[in-house]
Design a protein around this motif. Structure first.
Motif, PDB file in Angstrom:
ATOM      1  N   SER A 105    -117.868 -11.195  55.874  1.00 34.56           N
ATOM      2  CA  SER A 105    -118.250 -10.573  54.590  1.00 34.56           C
ATOM      3  C   SER A 105    -119.645 -10.981  54.166  1.00 34.56           C
ATOM      4  N   ALA A 117    -135.006 -14.609  48.013  1.00 39.20           N
ATOM      5  CA  ALA A 117    -133.747 -15.364  48.002  1.00 39.20           C
ATOM      6  C   ALA A 117    -132.489 -14.527  47.812  1.00 39.20           C
ATOM      7  N   SER A 118    -132.494 -13.364  48.441  1.00 43.10           N
ATOM      8  CA  SER A 118    -131.263 -12.580  48.568  1.00 43.10           C
ATOM      9  C   SER A 118    -130.654 -12.242  47.201  1.00 43.10           C
ATOM     10  N   ASP A 119    -129.375 -11.975  47.177  1.00 40.18           N
ATOM     11  CA  ASP A 119    -128.760 -11.596  45.900  1.00 40.18           C
ATOM     12  C   ASP A 119    -128.799 -12.747  44.900  1.00 40.18           C
ATOM     13  N   THR A 120    -128.624 -13.958  45.405  1.00 42.13           N
ATOM     14  CA  THR A 120    -128.653 -15.125  44.517  1.00 42.13           C
ATOM     15  C   THR A 120    -129.992 -15.194  43.794  1.00 42.13           C
ATOM     16  N   PHE A 179    -117.964 -16.198  43.119  1.00 44.18           N
ATOM     17  CA  PHE A 179    -119.375 -15.984  42.753  1.00 44.18           C
ATOM     18  C   PHE A 179    -119.549 -15.790  41.247  1.00 44.18           C
ATOM     19  N   TRP A 238    -121.758 -17.927  38.481  1.00 42.05           N
ATOM     20  CA  TRP A 238    -122.707 -17.464  37.448  1.00 42.05           C
ATOM     21  C   TRP A 238    -122.321 -18.066  36.087  1.00 42.05           C
ATOM     22  N   VAL A 283    -119.562  -9.422  38.191  1.00 44.39           N
ATOM     23  CA  VAL A 283    -119.788  -8.828  39.512  1.00 44.39           C
ATOM     24  C   VAL A 283    -119.091  -7.469  39.496  1.00 44.39           C
ATOM     25  N   ASN A 291    -117.900  -6.111  42.437  1.00 43.53           N
ATOM     26  CA  ASN A 291    -116.832  -6.372  43.408  1.00 43.53           C
ATOM     27  C   ASN A 291    -116.775  -7.866  43.687  1.00 43.53           C
ATOM     28  N   THR A 316    -116.294 -10.411  46.002  1.00 38.59           N
ATOM     29  CA  THR A 316    -116.267 -10.451  47.474  1.00 38.59           C
ATOM     30  C   THR A 316    -115.193 -11.401  47.989  1.00 38.59           C
ATOM     31  N   ASP A 320    -123.860  -8.203  39.144  1.00 38.83           N
ATOM     32  CA  ASP A 320    -124.076  -8.577  40.537  1.00 38.83           C
ATOM     33  C   ASP A 320    -123.259  -7.578  41.367  1.00 38.83           C
ATOM     34  N   THR A 354    -123.596  -6.908  44.684  1.00 35.52           N
ATOM     35  CA  THR A 354    -123.992  -7.061  46.087  1.00 35.52           C
ATOM     36  C   THR A 354    -122.978  -6.520  47.087  1.00 35.52           C
ATOM     37  N   SER A 367    -128.040  -7.827  47.865  1.00 38.94           N
ATOM     38  CA  SER A 367    -128.852  -8.302  48.986  1.00 38.94           C
ATOM     39  C   SER A 367    -128.732  -7.318  50.142  1.00 38.94           C
ATOM     40  N   GLN A 415    -128.128  -8.049  53.132  1.00 40.62           N
ATOM     41  CA  GLN A 415    -127.191  -8.478  54.189  1.00 40.62           C
ATOM     42  C   GLN A 415    -125.753  -8.017  53.974  1.00 40.62           C
ATOM     43  N   LYS A 416    -125.489  -7.325  52.900  1.00 42.15           N
ATOM     44  CA  LYS A 416    -124.081  -6.956  52.649  1.00 42.15           C
ATOM     45  C   LYS A 416    -123.753  -5.550  53.147  1.00 42.15           C
TER      46      LYS A 416
HETATM   47  C1  LIG Z   1    -120.511 -11.326  44.684  1.00 47.39           C
HETATM   48  C2  LIG Z   1    -121.546 -12.139  45.404  1.00 47.39           C
HETATM   49  N1  LIG Z   1    -122.590 -12.623  44.706  1.00 47.39           N
HETATM   50  C3  LIG Z   1    -123.549 -13.335  45.311  1.00 47.39           C
HETATM   51  C4  LIG Z   1    -123.504 -13.620  46.652  1.00 47.39           C
HETATM   52  C5  LIG Z   1    -124.594 -14.431  47.270  1.00 47.39           C
HETATM   53  O1  LIG Z   1    -125.346 -13.595  48.060  1.00 47.39           O
HETATM   54  P1  LIG Z   1    -126.604 -14.112  48.893  1.00 47.39           P
HETATM   55  O2  LIG Z   1    -126.103 -15.197  49.768  1.00 47.39           O
HETATM   56  O3  LIG Z   1    -127.016 -12.884  49.626  1.00 47.39           O
HETATM   57  O4  LIG Z   1    -127.599 -14.590  47.919  1.00 47.39           O
HETATM   58  C6  LIG Z   1    -122.448 -13.148  47.414  1.00 47.39           C
HETATM   59  C7  LIG Z   1    -122.372 -13.455  48.857  1.00 47.39           C
HETATM   60  O5  LIG Z   1    -121.364 -13.273  49.502  1.00 47.39           O
HETATM   61  C8  LIG Z   1    -121.454 -12.386  46.773  1.00 47.39           C
HETATM   62  O6  LIG Z   1    -120.434 -11.919  47.472  1.00 47.39           O
END
Ligand SMILES: Cc1ncc(COP(=O)(O)O)c(C=O)c1O
Length: 370
Positions: free
Chosen positions: A14, A70-73, A97, A101, A139, A141, A143, A166, A168, A187, A189-190
């Motif tokens: 995931s 730095a990706s979604d974070t 996640f 937050w 969020v 979804n 994850t 969020d 992602t 991000s 990568q998802k």
């Molecule tokens: C809902 C959610 N938020 C944030 C993140 C963190 O994402 P990243 O590692 O791409 O920053 C993830 C990663 O799985 C996620 O599922």
């Protein structure tokens, strides 16, 4: 009987998630390697990623789209650190996640007018508790729990506070009413199976107005700074990134977006993900030893599909190892903070035929370990 056919792609993690079908590193051959990201070539590539994102998602024209570190974070933290503070904050938590937050808002930003509404894994908190005079953080979804929002009907159009979402593991896979959201992050990568490193930050005009009218009392690291001389730094939303991005990751994202277009754009992506969930539902209907963590179909994720099994934890772990050893499914154990079980990424880059083959292996592996 041990099945004879294996999934074409055993990547069910995931995040980073499976690359799109028939992905080839050749798709990166036009990456402007060794060139400045500020050259017209480099900036053009970043702007192309922004424009294609806007087109494929069908974002409102007045929403800004930026590539951030730095990706979604990175994207989500940047939004929280830049925007939160002037109003109370309601945080909805239903997996790890969103819990993170909530923790950051309380312990790092040290805001005190904060309400957290939490539900256990597999459920949603009571969304009716949200007070939209506050800023609302969630969020789309979860994850790690496989629970998604059913819709945005609970969010009023005429809210006073901002909504920070969020998205992602939802965006490019679910219908999202963008006008209900003031901040959207994800991000690469998802759902599109891109590379990590960069996040996308999408801001509504109301979020930009907040940014311009509010200066948080805490210091702002350069990497989070979205303002220049009191106004939003428009360059960020045109491809002038805050710092040096990976042009190879950007090229990979462009390749993913091109693939997304080739399968019918957003409706095609959503359809693929829904078909994957349906394949899982057909399997669960026929087997009484495996259950969705999200029992309510309305909130069941079509990307991060989570299961609990009628097996003790050590046997679940053995099953996960067995599937990896057989090269049929990698990285499919539940998230470390979630109830013991399985999680299979089932977003658009995963082929339904691979899930159907995998279910045969799952049945076999269950019988092996039980
Ligand atoms: C809902 C959610 N938020 C944030 C993140 C963190 O994402 P990243 O590692 O791409 O920053 C993830 C990663 O799985 C996620 O599922």
């Amino acid at each position: 009987m041990k099945p004879s056919i294996k999934p074409k792609n055993p990547c069910f993690s995931s995040g980073p998630c499976a690359k799109h079908p028939d992905y080839s590193i050749e798709e990166l051959k036009d990456a402007p390697l060794g060139r400045s990201h500020r050259s017209s070539l480099g900036k053009g590539k970043l702007a192309e990623a922004i424009d294609k994102t806007r087109d494929i998602l069908g974002l409102p024209e007045d929403y800004r789209v930026g590539i951030v570190p730095a990706s979604d974070t990175g994207a989500f933290e940047m939004a929280m650190w830049s925007l939160l503070g002037p109003r109370g904050v309601d945080v909805f938590v239903w997996e790890s996640f969103s819990k993170g937050w909530a923790g950051d808002i309380r312990k790092e930003l040290k805001l005190d007018n904060v309400r957290v509404f939490e539900a256990e894994y597999g459920r949603l908190p009571d969304l009716g508790q949200a007070d939209f005079d506050n800023d609302v953080v969630f969020v789309w979804n979860g994850t790690t729990s496989g629970v998604k929002l059913p819709n945005g009907d609970w969010i009023p159009d005429d809210r006073a506070g901002l909504t920070l979402c969020d998205a992602t593991s939802a965006i490019f896979a679910m219908d999202i009413p963008y006008h209900k959201l003031d901040v959207i992050t994800y991000s690469w990568q998802k759902v599109l199976g891109g590379e990590a490193a960069h996040g996308i930050l999408i801001l509504s005009p109301r979020a930009v107005a907040r940014l311009e009218s509010y200066d948080p009392p805490w210091p702002m690291p350069k990497i989070f700074r979205m303002k220049k001389k009191g106004a939003v730094n428009e360059g960020i939303f045109k491809g002038s990134t805050i710092n040096t991005p990976s042009m190879i990751a950007n090229e990979d994202y462009l390749a993913a977006l091109n693939w997304a277009e080739s399968v019918g754009g957003l409706p095609g992506l959503i359809e693929r993900s829904n078909a994957n969930l349906e394949a899982w539902e057909a399997f669960v209907d026929k087997n009484d030893w495996i259950h969705f963590l999200a029992q309510d179909k309305d909130i069941r994720s079509n990307t991060s599909v989570c299961f609990v099994l009628d097996l003790p934890e050590d046997k679940v772990k053995r099953l996960v190892r067995l599937l990896a050893d057989e090269d049929v499914a990698y990285d499919c154990g539940a998230y470390r903070d979630a109830p013991a079980g399985l999680r299979f990424w089932s977003g658009a880059t995963v082929e339904t035929s691979d899930i159907e083959i995998l279910t045969q292996w799952l049945e076999w592996a269950y019988n092996e370990v039980k």
